[in-house]
Design an enzyme around this catalytic site. Structure first.
Site, PDB file in Angstrom:
ATOM      1  N   CYS A   1      -1.719  -9.118  -0.799  1.00  0.00           N
ATOM      2  CA  CYS A   1      -2.049  -8.563  -2.106  1.00  0.00           C
ATOM      3  C   CYS A   1      -1.034  -8.893  -3.190  1.00  0.00           C
ATOM      4  CB  CYS A   1      -2.234  -7.054  -1.998  1.00  0.00           C
ATOM      5  SG  CYS A   1      -3.582  -6.597  -0.886  1.00  0.00           S
TER       6      CYS A   1
ATOM      7  N   GLU B   1       5.783   3.155  -5.176  1.00  0.00           N
ATOM      8  CA  GLU B   1       6.150   2.418  -6.386  1.00  0.00           C
ATOM      9  C   GLU B   1       6.637   3.337  -7.503  1.00  0.00           C
ATOM     10  OE1 GLU B   1       3.379   0.168  -8.698  1.00  0.00           O
ATOM     11  OE2 GLU B   1       1.670   1.204  -7.814  1.00  0.00           O
TER      12      GLU B   1
END
Length: 422
Positions: A169, A320
């Site tokens: 990804c 994240e």
């Protein structure tokens, strides 16, 4: 002196509309393009929704032989290439073909055609010994991912470095990073670079069902992708492509080409930890961000917007968020951060390039795209995720991040061009 790299052309095929204009219109309006899968009967699967592209290859200039020869992912890439080259005003016949290269990213290659042809040669899986005589002549092209880059190279007449980058990804970011490096080191002057994936097929859906990575919110496809929301429960599979014309900055200036943005920094790291797992502290992504910012020669406080990976899984969103806090420190709380996957799903290897397209357009127009469907933020995700509505803001420095199975973590920094802006 380091050669600088500019984005001078963009082409996009994405859910909700083909073409850069349609793509940007959907994002800035905060509309979603997720729906029940229509390519096949999804009822046997746990997750039955996706973000599909309404794409007619013939209507976008592909001939019958091209349509027969190319997988859907390759068709996306070629249509994007034509838009990007036209957008850049690039006269291909005036270029030295040996100074023109191609890099294309893809996570799963020609999945749709491979699955279709396996069903044919195996008589819908009933025959263990398949009959190869039923396979199409282009079956080998579907098996070899390099065919994606080959199609684009043929389209533009590139005789320079040509490659496929497949890092899950993060492929869409990593392929651009590779292209930038080729220009910086002097191997090329112009790169046609981007990523494509068309993975909405039974085998892909079954794989993500098995690990419960995709959302089962089948009763409400339009609002199923919910990055950073307390109620999120997996990502929505998508498809699409984005291709760019990247040029050595002085090369672009000599021909008077308007510039969207400069690619100022890129870095990639691997956590060497787990195929799908992420450490909660976000240190690997933070390391990529830190290196990309240093390469771009910008401070953490200079970042005006973070384009998040924002897949809509609890693990990724928290990871994240932690990474951005580590890298930007207190400035993280003052920096808008959003996920366009809330609107167009997760197109695996293609999404990184599609997100960079959104970043370049955000710099051009001074607009931060929103995170759709974010009504109740996860308390552990406490940054400014630009919920529901786009926001006007001058953007000089934009950070885009990506995270991929295998432990890949990538970051790219785009900066406003110093003259010659679009």
């Amino acid at each position: 002196m380091t050669r600088r790299v500019a984005i001078t052309g963009i082409g996009v095929v994405a859910p909700g509309g083909t073409g850069t204009k349609e793509f940007w219109s959907l994002l800035t309006a905060g509309r979603t393009a997720t729906r029940r899968i229509s390519f096949f009967d999804p009822s046997p699967f746990r997750s039955q929704l996706a973000a599909e592209c309404d794409f007619d290859p013939a209507a976008h200039g592909l001939g019958l032989q091209e349509i027969r020869r190319m997988d859907r992912a390759a068709q996306f890439a070629v249509v994007c290439t034509r838009e990007a080259v036209g957008d850049a005003g690039l006269e291909l016949e005036e270029l030295d073909p040996t100074r023109l290269g191609v890099t294309i990213g893809s996570a799963v290659g020609c999945t749709m055609s491979l699955e279709r042809e396996y069903a044919v040669v195996s008589d819908e899986g009933r025959r263990w010994l398949v009959d190869h005589t039923y396979g199409v002549p282009h079956l080998y092209n579907y098996l070899v991912p390099g065919s994606l880059a080959t199609e684009v190279a043929w389209e533009v007449g590139a005789e320079g470095p040509t490659a496929v980058v497949s890092t899950g990804c993060t492929s869409g970011l990593d392929t651009l990073g590779h292209a930038v490096q080729l220009i910086r080191e002097g191997s090329t002057d112009v790169m046609v670079a981007g990523a494509t994936d068309a993975p909405i097929s039974p085998i892909t859906v079954a794989c993500f069902d098995a690990i419960k990575a995709t959302t089962p919110r089948n009763d409400d496809p339009e609002h199923a992708s919910r990055p950073f929301d307390r109620s999120r429960n997996g990502f929505v599979l998508g498809e699409g492509a984005a291709v760019f014309v990247l040029e050595e900055l002085e090369h672009a200036r000599r021909r008077g080409a308007p510039v969207y943005a400069e690619v100022s920094g890129f870095a990639s790291r691997c956590n060497a930890f787990h195929m799908t797992g992420l450490r909660p502290d976000g240190r690997e992504m933070s390391a990529a961000i830190d290196h990309a910012l240093r390469q771009a020669r910008v401070n953490p406080d200079d970042v005006d917007y973070v384009n998040a990976h924002g897949s809509g899984t609890k693990q990724n969103d928290r990871h994240e968020t932690a990474a951005v806090k580590l890298s930007l420190r207190d400035h993280a709380y003052r920096t808008p951060m959003s996920s366009i996957k809330s609107m167009i799903g997760h197109s695996l290897g293609a999404i990184g390039s599609i997100e960079v397209a959104a970043c370049a357009l955000a710099i051009r127009d001074g607009v931060v795209p929103p995170t759709a469907n974010l009504h109740e933020p996860d308390p552990e995700c406490d940054l400014d995720y630009v919920p529901l509505q786009a926001r006007e803001k001058r953007l000089d420095t934009v950070l885009s991040v990506g995270s991929g199975f295998g432990g890949f973590q990538s970051a790219m920094v785009l900066t406003r061009p110093d003259g010659g802006e679009r």
